[in-house]
Design an enzyme around this catalytic site. Structure first.
Site, mmCIF file in Angstrom:
data_model
loop_
_atom_site.group_PDB
_atom_site.id
_atom_site.type_symbol
_atom_site.label_atom_id
_atom_site.label_comp_id
_atom_site.label_asym_id
_atom_site.label_seq_id
_atom_site.Cartn_x
_atom_site.Cartn_y
_atom_site.Cartn_z
ATOM 1 C CB CYS A 55 -0.907 -0.003 1.221
ATOM 2 S SG CYS A 55 0.010 0.118 2.768
ATOM 3 C CB CYS A 58 7.064 0.536 4.082
ATOM 4 S SG CYS A 58 6.415 -0.918 4.922
ATOM 5 C CB CYS A 150 3.801 -6.825 2.180
ATOM 6 S SG CYS A 150 2.237 -6.134 2.730
ATOM 7 C CB CYS A 187 1.841 -3.805 8.989
ATOM 8 S SG CYS A 187 0.711 -3.383 7.654
ATOM 9 C CG HIS A 225 2.742 -9.699 27.809
ATOM 10 N ND1 HIS A 225 1.478 -9.236 28.079
ATOM 11 C CD2 HIS A 225 3.040 -10.589 28.791
ATOM 12 C CE1 HIS A 225 1.017 -9.819 29.169
ATOM 13 N NE2 HIS A 225 1.946 -10.644 29.625
ATOM 14 C CB CYS A 228 2.519 -3.944 27.660
ATOM 15 S SG CYS A 228 0.916 -3.182 27.381
ATOM 16 C CB CYS A 252 -4.785 -6.239 30.297
ATOM 17 S SG CYS A 252 -4.162 -7.481 29.165
ATOM 18 C CB CYS A 258 -3.818 -7.420 23.202
ATOM 19 S SG CYS A 258 -2.113 -6.815 23.207
ATOM 20 C CB CYS A 267 5.753 -1.120 19.623
ATOM 21 S SG CYS A 267 5.915 -1.705 17.939
ATOM 22 C CB CYS A 279 -1.153 -0.383 18.511
ATOM 23 S SG CYS A 279 -0.469 -0.270 16.841
ATOM 24 C CB CYS A 286 -0.095 -5.792 20.101
ATOM 25 S SG CYS A 286 1.150 -6.521 19.021
ATOM 26 C CB CYS A 289 2.005 -5.789 12.227
ATOM 27 S SG CYS A 289 2.805 -4.420 13.073
HETATM 28 FE FE1 SF4 Z 1 0.070 -7.773 27.330
HETATM 29 FE FE2 SF4 Z 1 -1.523 -6.761 25.415
HETATM 30 FE FE3 SF4 Z 1 -2.303 -6.732 27.968
HETATM 31 FE FE4 SF4 Z 1 -0.304 -5.156 27.117
HETATM 32 S S1 SF4 Z 1 -2.464 -5.005 26.514
HETATM 33 S S2 SF4 Z 1 -0.364 -6.352 29.030
HETATM 34 S S3 SF4 Z 1 0.686 -6.483 25.614
HETATM 35 S S4 SF4 Z 1 -1.933 -8.566 26.714
#
Ligand code: SF4
Length: 353
Positions: A55, A58, A150, A187, A225, A228, A252, A258, A267, A279, A286, A289
């Site tokens: 697309c 990138c 991709c 992505c 994770h 996060c 969560c 996720c 990220c 995200c 998440c 990607c």
């Molecule tokens: Fe884990 Fe997703 Fe929960 Fe974050 S939002 S703690 S990455 S499961």
């Protein structure tokens, strides 16, 4: 040959070099070396950037960065010979630039977009099947950098009638000559992941240390994770179950699909759009990607992964790295043993965040 959008002053250039040194985990003392590598880049192998089934996200992600613009710096310091979206030339003139560069050889080949495995008619540029163009360009390349979901593993086009495949799959099938390959997924591609990879290559003249999926460990060694910002809620069994319940807004997102527990990328720390957000930070789980299983192996994106404390781990393991599944199983078993996780898996516990 392409020229940059604007000239970069010395201060911006050194600021970029300092940021890039940090990106690569180098100390401030390495800044002059990064600057030297970039300043000398014009004398180094040129770059050919091909786009297949994609697309153009990138390219857009790369060119939209700022403070200072990585695209501007990179376009000032590398010799970008061919890029369908950015180059001024078109038609026969553009194709001649590509052919001349291929003949010259020794360039870095950047590929954005997948190759159709099903049938050549799905992606032709200048009436040449994309697989043929990649084959010819890879033949004389010093190295290949596949960017975005991709080009790395097939991405969204893999689940379409075209059966899009990534460069590593095309190399494995003998459709594209084998060359040193670096996969820089997500992505779209994160501009800093791409720039960091290019600068590492210029500095050390070899690909960076990589994992089994050829992703630079610099950027993809940790699970989403692990770092996060919602992890505390996960540990407390606080899972968002109702998008419309304001009290759950920071919970969560595991029950909403996720894929952070199975996805490798930095990220959470690097974030996106110049560090503005990411995200999960803006309330979407998440989508995985950066993983080879993306997209079909990660969908449906907004449904929870079931029975994770028990049988679901095996199901997840079928599409994810086994080690991740085993590690995660251990984690959840530990959670269950300490009573922090319900017997049947994550619960939809409500309450104040
Ligand atoms: Fe884990 Fe997703 Fe929960 Fe974050 S939002 S703690 S990455 S499961």
């Amino acid at each position: 040959m392409l020229t940059s959008f604007r000239s970069i002053n010395r201060r911006d250039f050194l600021k970029f070099c300092a940021g890039t040194a940090t990106l690569l985990g180098l100390s401030e003392a390495a800044v002059p070396r990064v600057a030297k590598a970039l300043e000398e880049a014009a004398k180094k192998p040129p770059v050919i950037w091909l786009e297949g089934q994609d697309c153009a996200g990138c390219s857009i992600s790369f060119t939209n960065t700022s403070n200072p613009g990585t695209a501007e710096i990179i376009l000032d310091t590398i010799s970008l010979r061919y890029h369908e979206a950015l180059m001024a030339a078109s038609g026969h003139q553009a194709e001649k630039a590509l052919q001349d560069s291929i003949k010259e050889g020794g360039y870095v080949l950047v590929v954005e977009g997948s190759i159709p495995e099903a049938d050549d008619r799905y992606c032709k540029i200048a009436d040449v099947p994309f697989v043929q163009t990649v084959k010819e360009a890879a033949a004389n390349a010093a190295a290949v950098i596949a960017i975005g979901a991709c080009a790395t593993y097939g991405g969204i086009p893999r689940g379409t009638p075209s059966k899009g495949m990534g460069i590593s799959a095309a190399m494995d099938k003998g459709l594209v000559p084998k060359k040193p390959l670096i996969n820089v997924p997500t992505c779209p591609v994160h501009p800093e992941h791409f720039v960091g990879t290019v600068v590492y290559y210029l500095l050390y003249k070899k690909p960076p240390p990589m994992d089994a999926h050829l992703r630079p460990l610099l950027f993809y060694d940790k699970l989403i994770h692990d770092n996060c910002e919602r992890r505390g809620h996960f540990e407390n069994g606080e899972f968002l179950a109702d998008w419309n319940d304001f009290k759950q807004r920071n919970f969560c997102l595991y029950l909403k699909g996720c894929k952070g527990p199975f996805t490798h990328s930095d990220c959470p720390k690097r974030r996106w759009n110049d560090g503005l957000n990411w995200c999960i930070g803006c309330g979407a789980g998440c989508q995985g990607c950066s993983e080879p299983a993306f997209y079909t192996g990660m969908s449906p994106l907004y449904q929870k992964t079931k029975d994770i404390a028990g049988y679901r781990i095996e199901t997840v393991g079928a599409v994810m790295a086994g080690a991740v599944a085993v590690g995660l199983a251990g984690h959840f078993i530990g959670q269950a043993m300490t009573g922090r996780l319900g017997k049947g898996g994550p619960t939809e516990k409500g309450g104040e965040s």
